[in-house]
Design a protein around this motif. Structure first.
Motif, PDB file in Angstrom:
ATOM      1  N   GLN A   1      91.349  -1.556  52.203  1.00  0.00           N
ATOM      2  CA  GLN A   1      92.230  -2.620  51.740  1.00  0.00           C
ATOM      3  C   GLN A   1      91.647  -4.002  52.030  1.00  0.00           C
ATOM      4  OE1 GLN A   1      96.133  -2.450  50.926  1.00  0.00           O
ATOM      5  NE2 GLN A   1      96.667  -0.619  52.093  1.00  0.00           N
ATOM      6  N   TRP A   2      90.902  -4.138  53.094  1.00  0.00           N
ATOM      7  CA  TRP A   2      90.238  -5.414  53.397  1.00  0.00           C
ATOM      8  C   TRP A   2      89.252  -5.768  52.291  1.00  0.00           C
ATOM      9  CZ3 TRP A   2      85.275  -7.226  54.390  1.00  0.00           C
ATOM     10  CH2 TRP A   2      85.178  -8.458  55.027  1.00  0.00           C
ATOM     11  N   VAL A   3      88.456  -4.789  51.877  1.00  0.00           N
ATOM     12  CA  VAL A   3      87.476  -5.036  50.815  1.00  0.00           C
ATOM     13  C   VAL A   3      88.174  -5.243  49.471  1.00  0.00           C
ATOM     14  CG1 VAL A   3      85.561  -4.054  49.507  1.00  0.00           C
ATOM     15  CG2 VAL A   3      85.635  -3.772  51.980  1.00  0.00           C
ATOM     16  N   ALA A   4      89.165  -4.429  49.184  1.00  0.00           N
ATOM     17  CA  ALA A   4      89.840  -4.520  47.891  1.00  0.00           C
ATOM     18  C   ALA A   4      90.578  -5.845  47.717  1.00  0.00           C
ATOM     19  CB  ALA A   4      90.812  -3.348  47.731  1.00  0.00           C
ATOM     20  N   GLY A   5      91.016  -6.450  48.819  1.00  0.00           N
ATOM     21  CA  GLY A   5      91.770  -7.691  48.748  1.00  0.00           C
ATOM     22  C   GLY A   5      93.261  -7.493  48.895  1.00  0.00           C
ATOM     23  N   SER A   6      93.701  -6.246  48.956  1.00  0.00           N
ATOM     24  CA  SER A   6      95.133  -5.952  49.029  1.00  0.00           C
ATOM     25  C   SER A   6      95.641  -5.847  50.457  1.00  0.00           C
ATOM     26  CB  SER A   6      95.419  -4.633  48.306  1.00  0.00           C
ATOM     27  OG  SER A   6      94.662  -3.566  48.880  1.00  0.00           O
ATOM     28  N   GLY A   7      94.767  -6.001  51.430  1.00  0.00           N
ATOM     29  CA  GLY A   7      95.146  -5.790  52.822  1.00  0.00           C
ATOM     30  C   GLY A   7      95.233  -7.061  53.630  1.00  0.00           C
ATOM     31  N   PRO A   8      95.451  -6.930  54.931  1.00  0.00           N
ATOM     32  CA  PRO A   8      95.545  -8.088  55.818  1.00  0.00           C
ATOM     33  C   PRO A   8      94.230  -8.856  55.863  1.00  0.00           C
ATOM     34  CG  PRO A   8      96.316  -6.080  56.885  1.00  0.00           C
ATOM     35  CD  PRO A   8      95.632  -5.662  55.636  1.00  0.00           C
ATOM     36  N   ASP A   9      94.318 -10.166  55.785  1.00  0.00           N
ATOM     37  CA  ASP A   9      93.105 -10.971  55.800  1.00  0.00           C
ATOM     38  C   ASP A   9      93.499 -12.428  55.990  1.00  0.00           C
ATOM     39  OD1 ASP A   9      90.600 -12.017  55.574  1.00  0.00           O
ATOM     40  OD2 ASP A   9      90.134 -11.083  53.664  1.00  0.00           O
ATOM     41  N   ALA A  10      92.764 -13.122  56.850  1.00  0.00           N
ATOM     42  CA  ALA A  10      93.066 -14.533  57.068  1.00  0.00           C
ATOM     43  C   ALA A  10      92.582 -15.401  55.918  1.00  0.00           C
ATOM     44  CB  ALA A  10      92.418 -15.001  58.373  1.00  0.00           C
ATOM     45  N   SER A  11      91.664 -14.901  55.124  1.00  0.00           N
ATOM     46  CA  SER A  11      91.063 -15.693  54.053  1.00  0.00           C
ATOM     47  C   SER A  11      91.604 -15.265  52.699  1.00  0.00           C
ATOM     48  CB  SER A  11      89.544 -15.530  54.058  1.00  0.00           C
ATOM     49  OG  SER A  11      88.978 -16.099  52.893  1.00  0.00           O
ATOM     50  N   PRO A  12      91.947 -16.222  51.813  1.00  0.00           N
ATOM     51  CA  PRO A  12      92.416 -15.858  50.478  1.00  0.00           C
ATOM     52  C   PRO A  12      91.278 -15.532  49.523  1.00  0.00           C
ATOM     53  CG  PRO A  12      92.406 -18.230  50.715  1.00  0.00           C
ATOM     54  CD  PRO A  12      92.000 -17.676  52.051  1.00  0.00           C
TER      55      PRO A  12
END
Length: 470
Positions: free
Chosen positions: A381-392
């Motif tokens: 999910q971090w790689v896909a963009g659908s997960g938790p992440d401080a950066s948009p």
């Protein structure tokens, strides 16, 4: 009655050292009866993980025998098996180490409630993590959704000392019947791939401790700089052992902290990676949907492609992008994949091929011997963009430029792609040895052309991302 044994239900804690559940059971003074249950939840794990689990069970059983004990094997629903064993042995109760994925949590709650209702004691213990997921809270009493604040919260948090190995385990007066491990056929789904992966697997508690010592002595100093180079032996490779509980994060943490206090370069970066695993479980506990659904609700409408012929070429390491294909073949040959390579392979599937991250998640679960439910879900999910992440920022890794940066001499790519080498080595040829015959692959065939231009794939992904936000 003090002669009534305790059933020790081992799962992903196949070790003797630093074992809180085992230490508590020993303190009871009762005879101890170790058991491993091949229940439906365990049956459901991927082929490679199931094979590796079987290897770990065999090694752990031998370690128990050296302490005058045995590992009883039973197959069936966990509750039914434990209740039957309690009746057969007159056991006073059951002990186990906690797990945190949704399926295990649901099973364990049912087991605990039913055993206690039946008059047996039932207790779960920590041991799989540094900190229980509910122990680390924000200043407002909530849970952390971003890694860096989580790291800052736990970096100075006390971690108890590791526990010693017991010298002997008190045995029951009689041992119940046990299944034979070979009858479980844990490696059946691996088919001919098991023999290939076995060349690279490292199994058991002793091997885990040796790997940790070797990493600290030879590779930790350059870890921060070299950890992203898949062609260099720079990482600890302890994920395989953490998966099956052959070593604890607590033991690793204390070793890393000693190195940090001694001023060894790379120690803090290594400790951050240990905590990344903790963060994965922190999120899995508080938001269990991360294992199967988009963590961000605003991604529910994203137009992912489902499984397809393109995804199948990705699975087979035949995309025509050498860095991606080397990663996929490394996983098929060794049962593991370098972390930088995981990012590149996952990005290509979800961005250049616009394929649902769950397609990749399922394939990793099938093929990785170090498969971990929390790390696998968060990573995808971090790689896909659908997960938790401080950066948009919408990450799209370019496999070609990533290869130039992290595999500049092409050593990693040629190591695993036979078609790109005039004299392919054992790993490159091992892929064709391990791959299913029905794939019809041969190292003598021409290397495939790229499935999509990298610029075209990037533009398509950005357009899809823009459409989602329109």
């Amino acid at each position: 009655m003090p002669d009534q044994p305790l059933l020790l239900w081992f799962r992903r804690d196949l070790r003797l050292a630093d074992h809180p559940m085992l230490a508590a059971a020993l303190d009871s003074g009762r005879p101890l009866l170790p058991v491993f249950i091949l229940d439906p939840e365990t049956e459901a794990i991927g082929a490679a993980a199931k094979w590796r689990l079987g290897e770990g069970i065999a090694t752990f059983a031998r370690a128990l025998e050296a302490l005058g004990s045995q590992l009883v094997l039973r197959r069936g629903p966990a509750l039914e098996v434990l209740q039957a064993l309690a009746r057969e042995t007159g056991a006073a109760g059951v002990r186990w180490s906690r797990l945190y994925d949704p399926a295990s949590v649901a099973r364990d709650r049912q087991v605990k409630a039913a055993l206690r209702a039946g008059g047996l004691s039932a207790e779960s213990h920590a041991g799989h993590l540094l900190h229980e997921p509910w122990e680390v809270q924000t200043g407002q009493g909530g849970f952390y959704k971003v890694y860096t604040p989580y790291w800052n919260a736990v970096r100075q948090r006390p971690v108890a000392d590791a526990l010693p190995v017991p010298k002997r385990l008190p045995a029951p007066a009689q041992w119940p019947e046990s299944d034979r491990l070979e009858d479980w056929r844990m490696g059946a789904a691996m088919q001919r791939g098991a023999a290939v992966v076995a060349r690279y697997a490292s199994v058991g508690e002793v091997a885990a401790q040796a790997r940790l010592r070797g990493f600290l002595d030879a590779r930790l100093e350059r870890y921060a700089d070299a950890r992203d180079l898949p062609g260099v032996e720079a990482t600890s490779r302890l994920s395989e052992h953490l998966t099956y509980g052959e070593i604890t994060p607590r033991a690793i943490w204390h070793a890393g902290m000693r190195a940090l206090h001694e001023g060894v370069p790379g120690a803090e970066k290594f400790l951050k990676e240990v905590v990344w695993r903790e963060f994965s479980y922190h999120l899995l506990h508080h938001t269990p949907q991360i294992a199967s659904e988009n963590w961000r609700n605003d991604w529910q409408s994203f137009a992912w492609r489902g499984d397809s012929d393109d995804a199948e070429r990705w699975r087979r390491g035949m995309t025509g992008e050498p860095f991606v294909d080397a990663a996929m073949r490394e996983m098929f040959v060794t049962g593991t994949m370098h972390n930088r390579a995981r990012l590149i392979a996952a990005s290509y599937l979800t961005k250049h091929l616009l394929t649902d991250w769950r397609v990749g998640q399922a394939w990793f679960e099938e093929c990785l011997i170090d498969w971990d439910p929390a790390s696998n879900a968060l990573g995808w999910q971090w790689v896909a963009g659908s997960g938790p992440d401080a950066s948009p920022y919408f990450r799209i890794f370019n496999p070609a430029t990533q290869a130039e940066k992290f595999d500049p001499d092409g050593g990693y790519r040629s190591r695993y792609i036979a078609e790109l080498s005039t004299a392919p080595g054992p790993e490159a040829l091992g892929f064709f040895e391990a791959a299913p015959r029905r794939w019809g692959l041969t190292p003598k065939a021409a290397y495939p052309a790229p499935m999509i231009g990298l610029a075209e794939g990037r533009d398509r992904a950005l357009a899809a991302y823009a459409a989602r936000n329109a």
